[in-house]
Design a protein around this motif. Structure first.
Motif, PDB file in Angstrom:
ATOM      1  N   CYS A   1      -2.553  24.860   9.389  1.00 15.31           N
ATOM      2  CA  CYS A   1      -3.759  25.177   8.625  1.00 15.31           C
ATOM      3  C   CYS A   1      -4.844  24.138   8.886  1.00 15.31           C
ATOM      4  N   LEU A   2      -4.438  22.883   9.009  1.00 16.74           N
ATOM      5  CA  LEU A   2      -5.405  21.833   9.330  1.00 16.74           C
ATOM      6  C   LEU A   2      -6.024  22.077  10.707  1.00 16.74           C
ATOM      7  N   LYS A   3      -5.220  22.496  11.656  1.00 15.78           N
ATOM      8  CA  LYS A   3      -5.735  22.819  12.994  1.00 15.78           C
ATOM      9  C   LYS A   3      -6.848  23.854  12.899  1.00 15.78           C
ATOM     10  N   VAL A   4      -6.655  24.884  12.070  1.00 14.99           N
ATOM     11  CA  VAL A   4      -7.676  25.923  11.905  1.00 14.99           C
ATOM     12  C   VAL A   4      -8.905  25.364  11.192  1.00 14.99           C
ATOM     13  N   ARG A   5      -8.699  24.536  10.164  1.00  9.30           N
ATOM     14  CA  ARG A   5      -9.850  23.944   9.479  1.00  9.30           C
ATOM     15  C   ARG A   5     -10.677  23.093  10.441  1.00  9.30           C
ATOM     16  N   MET A   6      -9.996  22.369  11.328  1.00 11.57           N
ATOM     17  CA  MET A   6     -10.703  21.583  12.328  1.00 11.57           C
ATOM     18  C   MET A   6     -11.528  22.481  13.248  1.00 11.57           C
ATOM     19  N   ALA A   7     -10.949  23.603  13.652  1.00 10.86           N
ATOM     20  CA  ALA A   7     -11.667  24.534  14.526  1.00 10.86           C
ATOM     21  C   ALA A   7     -12.885  25.113  13.806  1.00 10.86           C
ATOM     22  N   LEU A   8     -12.734  25.449  12.530  1.00 11.12           N
ATOM     23  CA  LEU A   8     -13.853  25.964  11.748  1.00 11.12           C
ATOM     24  C   LEU A   8     -14.954  24.918  11.627  1.00 11.12           C
ATOM     25  N   GLN A   9     -14.559  23.658  11.432  1.00 14.17           N
ATOM     26  CA  GLN A   9     -15.536  22.579  11.383  1.00 14.17           C
ATOM     27  C   GLN A   9     -16.269  22.436  12.706  1.00 14.17           C
ATOM     28  N   ALA A  10     -15.498  22.449  13.790  1.00 18.90           N
ATOM     29  CA  ALA A  10     -16.107  22.292  15.110  1.00 18.90           C
ATOM     30  C   ALA A  10     -17.118  23.401  15.391  1.00 18.90           C
ATOM     31  N   LYS A  11     -16.821  24.605  14.909  1.00 16.14           N
ATOM     32  CA  LYS A  11     -17.706  25.748  15.142  1.00 16.14           C
ATOM     33  C   LYS A  11     -18.866  25.798  14.161  1.00 16.14           C
ATOM     34  N   GLY A  12     -18.809  24.955  13.115  1.00 17.89           N
ATOM     35  CA  GLY A  12     -19.877  24.984  12.121  1.00 17.89           C
ATOM     36  C   GLY A  12     -19.878  26.244  11.284  1.00 17.89           C
ATOM     37  N   LEU A  13     -18.691  26.793  11.029  1.00 13.30           N
ATOM     38  CA  LEU A  13     -18.571  28.040  10.285  1.00 13.30           C
ATOM     39  C   LEU A  13     -18.238  27.765   8.820  1.00 13.30           C
ATOM     40  N   SER A  14     -18.963  28.399   7.915  1.00  9.04           N
ATOM     41  CA  SER A  14     -18.651  28.304   6.496  1.00  9.04           C
ATOM     42  C   SER A  14     -17.401  29.128   6.198  1.00  9.04           C
ATOM     43  N   PHE A  15     -16.570  28.630   5.318  1.00 11.94           N
ATOM     44  CA  PHE A  15     -15.351  29.350   4.974  1.00 11.94           C
ATOM     45  C   PHE A  15     -14.894  28.954   3.578  1.00 11.94           C
ATOM     46  N   ARG A  16     -14.065  29.817   3.017  1.00 11.39           N
ATOM     47  CA  ARG A  16     -13.488  29.559   1.707  1.00 11.39           C
ATOM     48  C   ARG A  16     -11.994  29.375   1.858  1.00 11.39           C
ATOM     49  N   GLU A  17     -11.474  28.320   1.251  1.00  6.26           N
ATOM     50  CA  GLU A  17     -10.034  28.057   1.303  1.00  6.26           C
ATOM     51  C   GLU A  17      -9.346  28.786   0.150  1.00  6.26           C
ATOM     52  N   VAL A  18      -8.283  29.501   0.472  1.00  9.73           N
ATOM     53  CA  VAL A  18      -7.465  30.182  -0.527  1.00  9.73           C
ATOM     54  C   VAL A  18      -6.066  29.590  -0.449  1.00  9.73           C
ATOM     55  N   GLU A  19      -5.720  28.786  -1.438  1.00  7.19           N
ATOM     56  CA  GLU A  19      -4.415  28.128  -1.428  1.00  7.19           C
ATOM     57  C   GLU A  19      -3.336  29.132  -1.831  1.00  7.19           C
ATOM     58  N   VAL A  20      -2.324  29.248  -0.998  1.00  3.39           N
ATOM     59  CA  VAL A  20      -1.245  30.200  -1.229  1.00  3.39           C
ATOM     60  C   VAL A  20      -0.135  29.517  -2.028  1.00  3.39           C
ATOM     61  N   THR A  21       0.261  30.129  -3.138  1.00  2.00           N
ATOM     62  CA  THR A  21       1.358  29.599  -3.938  1.00  2.00           C
ATOM     63  C   THR A  21       2.678  29.997  -3.286  1.00  2.00           C
TER      64      THR A  21
END
Length: 242
Positions: free
Chosen positions: A13-33
């Motif tokens: 999940c961190l890998k994806v967050r890093m990719a989203l940051q690199a792309k400058g894309l806004s996103f919402r995190e949904v924490e899965v229980t």
């Protein structure tokens, strides 16, 4: 708005967050229980594993598939090299990090959590019910440590050897492949974040990690490289996480 369904302390999940940051894309995190939340995730995506990205009508699972979806969604800056040789090198490193390294990191972190009750408690998701949290924190460390030992020292030794080799040959200001950040950097950097948690993991985790790895003299430059990578991604990111 993109939605990332995740476990906060998952390297994938961190890998994806890093990719989203690199792309400058806004996103919402949904924490899965864990447990009940994974049932809802299965209804959404057809599987129970995170990460899962929801992009309108598109539901994409698996960190590598998500990163390639983001590459198509926003090609610049490119995380996959155009040069065929560099692209092949990136693919090999990403695959190694997502499989061999990831398995060794999970085993090492399990061993560390088995020996450290406080670390065990912090790693549990916030939504874990209090009775379960009490049971996990109350398990005898010696029993858990013995379980961790079954995971094998050969795997840990091989991981340490590979990480030392990378550390010895890596420019602290550079990238693993070519001159620009690629998925190879994100995949390796994300796994390193579970061996020694970076400042972004929060005060309870920052600086903690796997004894013998997080404090290994030959790996200090590699962990600094990982922290600098995160800083570089933040500086690239004009979008806010909401």
């Amino acid at each position: 708005m993109l939605e990332l369904h995740q476990f906060r302390h998952s390297a994938f999940c961190l890998k994806v967050r890093m990719a989203l940051q690199a792309k400058g894309l806004s996103f919402r995190e949904v924490e899965v229980t864990p447990g009940i939340g994974q049932i809802a995730l299965f209804r959404l995506s057809g599987q129970r594993q995170v990460p899962v990205l929801v992009d309108g009508d598109d539901v994409v699972a698996d960190s590598s598939a998500i990163c390639r979806h983001l590459e198509a969604l926003r090609p610049d800056p490119a995380l996959i090299p155009a040069d065929a040789r560099h692209r092949a090198q990136m693919q090999l490193i990403e695959d190694w990090a997502d499989t061999t390294l990831a398995a060794a990191v999970r085993a090492a972190l399990l061993q560390a959590a088995a020996d450290d009750q406080q670390l065990r408690e912090v790693l549990l998701p916030d939504d874990v019910p209090s009775p379960v949290r009490q049971v996990m924190s109350g398990l005898p460390g010696g029993w858990l440590s013995g379980l961790g030992e079954l995971l094998g020292q050969e795997q840990r030794s091989s991981m340490l050897s590979s990480l030392c080799a990378i550390a010895d040959g890596l420019d602290p200001e550079g990238c693993l492949v070519g001159e620009n950040i690629t998925l190879a950097d994100l995949a390796v950097g994300a796994q390193l974040s579970l061996l020694r948690f970076p400042p972004s993991a929060g005060d309870a985790l920052a600086g903690r990690g796997v004894p013998g790895i997080s404090d290994h003299p030959r790996l200090q430059g590699l962990f600094r490289w990982r922290d600098q990578l995160e800083t570089r991604l933040i500086n690239l990111d004009p979008a806010a996480v909401v």
